[in-house]
Design an enzyme around this catalytic site. Structure first.
Site, PDB file in Angstrom:
ATOM      1  CG  ASP A  37      67.293  -1.929 -10.165  1.00  0.00           C
ATOM      2  OD1 ASP A  37      66.669  -1.888 -11.226  1.00  0.00           O
ATOM      3  OD2 ASP A  37      67.416  -1.177  -9.305  1.00  0.00           O
ATOM      4  CB  ILE A  38      70.765   1.279  -7.688  1.00  0.00           C
ATOM      5  CG1 ILE A  38      71.509   1.806  -6.566  1.00  0.00           C
ATOM      6  CG2 ILE A  38      69.375   1.759  -7.999  1.00  0.00           C
ATOM      7  CD1 ILE A  38      71.967   3.269  -6.774  1.00  0.00           C
ATOM      8  CG  ASP A  75      75.317   2.752  -7.982  1.00  0.00           C
ATOM      9  OD1 ASP A  75      75.209   3.118  -9.129  1.00  0.00           O
ATOM     10  OD2 ASP A  75      75.221   3.707  -7.172  1.00  0.00           O
ATOM     11  CG  ASN A 102      66.636  -0.361 -18.911  1.00  0.00           C
ATOM     12  OD1 ASN A 102      65.628   0.138 -19.375  1.00  0.00           O
ATOM     13  ND2 ASN A 102      66.392  -0.739 -17.611  1.00  0.00           N
ATOM     14  CE1 TYR A 174      65.940  10.438 -18.149  1.00  0.00           C
ATOM     15  CE2 TYR A 174      65.395  11.753 -20.155  1.00  0.00           C
ATOM     16  CZ  TYR A 174      65.164  10.495 -19.357  1.00  0.00           C
ATOM     17  OH  TYR A 174      64.615   9.318 -19.784  1.00  0.00           O
ATOM     18  CE  LYS A 178      68.071   8.709 -20.556  1.00  0.00           C
ATOM     19  NZ  LYS A 178      68.220   7.141 -20.168  1.00  0.00           N
ATOM     20  CB  VAL A 207      57.802   3.710 -21.070  1.00  0.00           C
ATOM     21  CG1 VAL A 207      57.679   2.268 -21.304  1.00  0.00           C
ATOM     22  CG2 VAL A 207      58.831   3.975 -22.708  1.00  0.00           C
ATOM     23  CB  THR A 209      58.335   2.541 -16.259  1.00  0.00           C
ATOM     24  OG1 THR A 209      58.715   3.707 -16.174  1.00  0.00           O
ATOM     25  CG2 THR A 209      58.258   1.855 -17.297  1.00  0.00           C
TER      26      THR A 209
HETATM   27  N1  LIG Z   1      59.611   5.675 -18.556  1.00  0.00           N
HETATM   28  C1  LIG Z   1      59.799   6.649 -19.583  1.00  0.00           C
HETATM   29  O1  LIG Z   1      58.919   7.649 -19.934  1.00  0.00           O
HETATM   30  C2  LIG Z   1      60.922   6.688 -20.383  1.00  0.00           C
HETATM   31  C3  LIG Z   1      61.096   7.355 -21.378  1.00  0.00           C
HETATM   32  C4  LIG Z   1      62.300   7.777 -22.162  1.00  0.00           C
HETATM   33  C5  LIG Z   1      63.570   6.961 -21.693  1.00  0.00           C
HETATM   34  N2  LIG Z   1      63.308   6.184 -20.403  1.00  0.00           N
HETATM   35  C6  LIG Z   1      64.445   5.489 -20.049  1.00  0.00           C
HETATM   36  O2  LIG Z   1      64.185   4.130 -19.841  1.00  0.00           O
HETATM   37  C7  LIG Z   1      65.308   3.558 -19.010  1.00  0.00           C
HETATM   38  C8  LIG Z   1      64.437   2.454 -17.970  1.00  0.00           C
HETATM   39  O3  LIG Z   1      63.320   3.394 -17.127  1.00  0.00           O
HETATM   40  P1  LIG Z   1      62.077   2.772 -16.698  1.00  0.00           P
HETATM   41  O4  LIG Z   1      61.093   3.717 -17.508  1.00  0.00           O
HETATM   42  O5  LIG Z   1      61.922   1.469 -16.683  1.00  0.00           O
HETATM   43  O6  LIG Z   1      62.169   3.248 -15.251  1.00  0.00           O
HETATM   44  P2  LIG Z   1      62.240   2.734 -13.837  1.00  0.00           P
HETATM   45  O7  LIG Z   1      62.589   4.007 -12.867  1.00  0.00           O
HETATM   46  O8  LIG Z   1      60.901   1.947 -13.416  1.00  0.00           O
HETATM   47  O9  LIG Z   1      63.429   1.884 -13.945  1.00  0.00           O
HETATM   48  C9  LIG Z   1      64.879   2.202 -13.987  1.00  0.00           C
HETATM   49  C10 LIG Z   1      65.886   0.977 -13.149  1.00  0.00           C
HETATM   50  O10 LIG Z   1      66.824   1.573 -12.934  1.00  0.00           O
HETATM   51  C11 LIG Z   1      67.664   1.447 -11.744  1.00  0.00           C
HETATM   52  N3  LIG Z   1      68.619   2.264 -11.620  1.00  0.00           N
HETATM   53  C12 LIG Z   1      68.658   3.493 -11.354  1.00  0.00           C
HETATM   54  N4  LIG Z   1      69.887   4.040 -11.041  1.00  0.00           N
HETATM   55  C13 LIG Z   1      70.753   2.890 -11.132  1.00  0.00           C
HETATM   56  C14 LIG Z   1      72.048   2.628 -10.990  1.00  0.00           C
HETATM   57  N5  LIG Z   1      72.830   3.607 -10.679  1.00  0.00           N
HETATM   58  N6  LIG Z   1      72.627   1.377 -10.832  1.00  0.00           N
HETATM   59  C15 LIG Z   1      71.635   0.263 -11.189  1.00  0.00           C
HETATM   60  N7  LIG Z   1      70.402   0.387 -11.188  1.00  0.00           N
HETATM   61  C16 LIG Z   1      69.783   1.738 -11.468  1.00  0.00           C
HETATM   62  C17 LIG Z   1      66.260   1.733 -10.867  1.00  0.00           C
HETATM   63  O11 LIG Z   1      66.599   1.307  -9.643  1.00  0.00           O
HETATM   64  C18 LIG Z   1      65.143   1.069 -11.556  1.00  0.00           C
HETATM   65  O12 LIG Z   1      64.765  -0.238 -11.354  1.00  0.00           O
HETATM   66  C19 LIG Z   1      65.911   4.445 -18.376  1.00  0.00           C
HETATM   67  O13 LIG Z   1      67.286   4.395 -19.038  1.00  0.00           O
HETATM   68  C20 LIG Z   1      64.963   5.861 -18.571  1.00  0.00           C
HETATM   69  O14 LIG Z   1      65.768   7.184 -18.872  1.00  0.00           O
HETATM   70  C21 LIG Z   1      62.151   6.222 -19.883  1.00  0.00           C
END
Ligand SMILES: NC(=O)c1ccc[n+]([C@@H]2O[C@H](COP(=O)([O-])OP(=O)(O)OC[C@H]3O[C@@H](n4cnc5c(N)ncnc54)[C@H](O)[C@@H]3O)[C@@H](O)[C@H]2O)c1
Length: 287
Positions: A37-38, A75, A102, A174, A178, A207, A209
Site C-alpha cells: 500500500d502507498i 506504490d 485492488n 477513473y 476502469k 462499497v 470504505t
Molecule cells: N468504494 C467504492 O464505492 C468502490 C466502488 C467501485 C470500485 N471500487 C474500487 O475498489 C478498490 C478498493 O478501493 P476501496 O473502496 O477499498 O477504497 P480505499 O481508498 O479505502 O482503499 C484503496 C487503497 O488503495 C491504496 N492505494 C491507492 N493508490 C495506491 C498506489 N499507487 N499504490 C499502492 N496502494 C495504493 C490506498 O492507499 C488505499 O489503502 C479500488 O480499485 C476502487 O476503485 C471502490
C-alpha cells in the site's frame, strides 16, 4: 479446514477498505498475505488516503487470525516497489497463488477543474498502469510455479451503467481506467488459461470504505446530481460492506470458482441491469 489453506495472496491497496477486508477473510480461510500500500497522500486526491498505521493495523489483524502477513509500503506505479514486496513475500512464504489488483484512487472534485489534468494523469497511472504493473510482475511467478492461480482485478460498476462527464479529470480518468481494465483482463485471461491461471474483473456498486465514506464525497454527490442519476441500486441497499465484496472474492479465488475466467463479475445490487422501478437507492454517505 480453511478454503485457502496453504495459499499465499498478494493484495495491492491492503492498508484499509476492501484490500484489508480481503486480507482478513483470506487469512481466516488459511492464506498468508503479501500486502502493498502507498500509505501516502496522492496530491490530486482530496480525502485522506491510507497511512503506515493503517497498514500496520491490517498486519496485526491478519496475525490475530494465526496467519502471517508481509506488509510493504510502496506504490503500484513503481515497479521496484511491487518487486520488493513480492521478493519479501516469496522469501517468507515461498509461493504465490492469488493476486488481487485492488489499489485505486477516486480523485474527484479537485477544484478548479483546470487543475485536474493532474487528477486525470494520476487516475490512469494508478488505476490502469499500476494494475498493469501488478499483472506484469506477478503473472510470470504464477507461470513458473506451474500450479495455476487466480488473479482478480478490481474495476467498478461504472463500466456497466450509463455514465456522463462533469469535465472532472479525476472522474474521467477513473472511468477510462476502469473500462480499460476489462481489456487487460481479457488479454491476460487468454494468455494464462493454458497455465490454469484464471483472470477476472470485479465490478462492485458503492462499497462503504474511506474512498466514499467521507465529507468530500458527500459534497461531490450533492454537486453532481446528473452524474449520480445512474448510480442507483435496484436492491434496497445504499452500499455494500467491504466483507460483502470479500466473500465474493473468496468464492472466485477458491476451488468453487475454478472454472470462472475471463469474466466481468458485477456485484452491483442490480444497479447496471435492473431498472430501479421502486425508485432505487443511491449511494450518499451523508449521514
Ligand atoms: N468504494 C467504492 O464505492 C468502490 C466502488 C467501485 C470500485 N471500487 C474500487 O475498489 C478498490 C478498493 O478501493 P476501496 O473502496 O477499498 O477504497 P480505499 O481508498 O479505502 O482503499 C484503496 C487503497 O488503495 C491504496 N492505494 C491507492 N493508490 C495506491 C498506489 N499507487 N499504490 C499502492 N496502494 C495504493 C490506498 O492507499 C488505499 O489503502 C479500488 O480499485 C476502487 O476503485 C471502490
Amino acid at each position: 479446514m480453511g478454503q485457502l489453506d496453504g495459499k499465499v495472496a498478494f493484495i495491492t491497496g491492503a492498508a484499509r477498505g476492501q484490500g484489508r477486508s480481503h486480507a482478513l477473510l483470506f487469512a481466516e480461510e488459511g492464506a498468508d498475505i503479501i500486502g502493498l500500500d502507498i500509505c501516502e497522500q496522492v496530491e490530486s486526491v482530496v480525502p485522506p488516503m491510507s497511512t503506515q498505521d493503517d497498514l500496520d493495523e491490517t498486519v496485526a489483524l491478519v496475525e490475530k487470525t494465526g496467519r502471517r502477513m508481509v506488509g510493504v509500503k510502496g506504490d503500484t506505479r513503481n515497479r521496484a516497489d511491487i518487486q520488493r514486496a513480492l521478493e519479501q513475500g516469496l522469501a517468507e512464504f515461498g509461493r504465490l497463488d492469488i493476486v488481487l489488483a485492488n489499489a485505486g484512487i477516486f480523485a474527484a472534485g479537485l477544484k478548479p477543474y483546470a487543475q485536474s489534468e493532474q487528477a486525470w494523469k494520476d487516475s490512469l497511472d494508478i488505476n490502469l498502469t499500476g494494475t498493469w504493473n501488478t499483472l506484469q510482475l506477478t503473472a510470470p511467478i504464477l507461470v513458473d510455479q506451474g500450479q495455476g492461480g487466480s488473479i482478480v482485478i478490481t474495476s467498478s460498476s461504472a463500466t456497466g451503467r450509463w455514465i456522463t462527464t462533469n469535465y472532472d479529470g479525476g472522474v474521467d480518468g477513473y472511468n477510462a481506467a476502469k473500462y480499460a481494465l476489462g481489456g487487460l483482463m481479457t488479454a491476460y485471461a487468454g494468455k494464462l488459461a493454458e497455465h490454469n491461471i484464471r483472470v477476472n474483473t470485479f465490478h462492485p456498486t458503492g462499497v462503504s470504505t474511506p474512498m466514499v465514506a467521507n465529507d468530500h464525497f458527500a459534497t461531490w454527490v450533492d454537486e453532481n446530481p446528473t452524474y449520480m442519476a445512474s448510480w442507483m441500486n435496484a436492491l434496497p441497499v445504499e452500499s455494500m460492506q467491504p466483507v460483502d465484496a470479500s466473500q465474493v472474492f473468496l468464492f472466485l479465488v477458491s476451488d468453487l470458482g475454478r472454472y470462472i475466467t475471463g469474466q466481468e463479475l458485477f456485484v452491483d445490487a442490480g444497479q447496471t441491469t435492473i431498472p430501479p422501478l421502486g425508485g432505487g437507492t443511491q449511494l450518499n454517505h451523508q449521514h
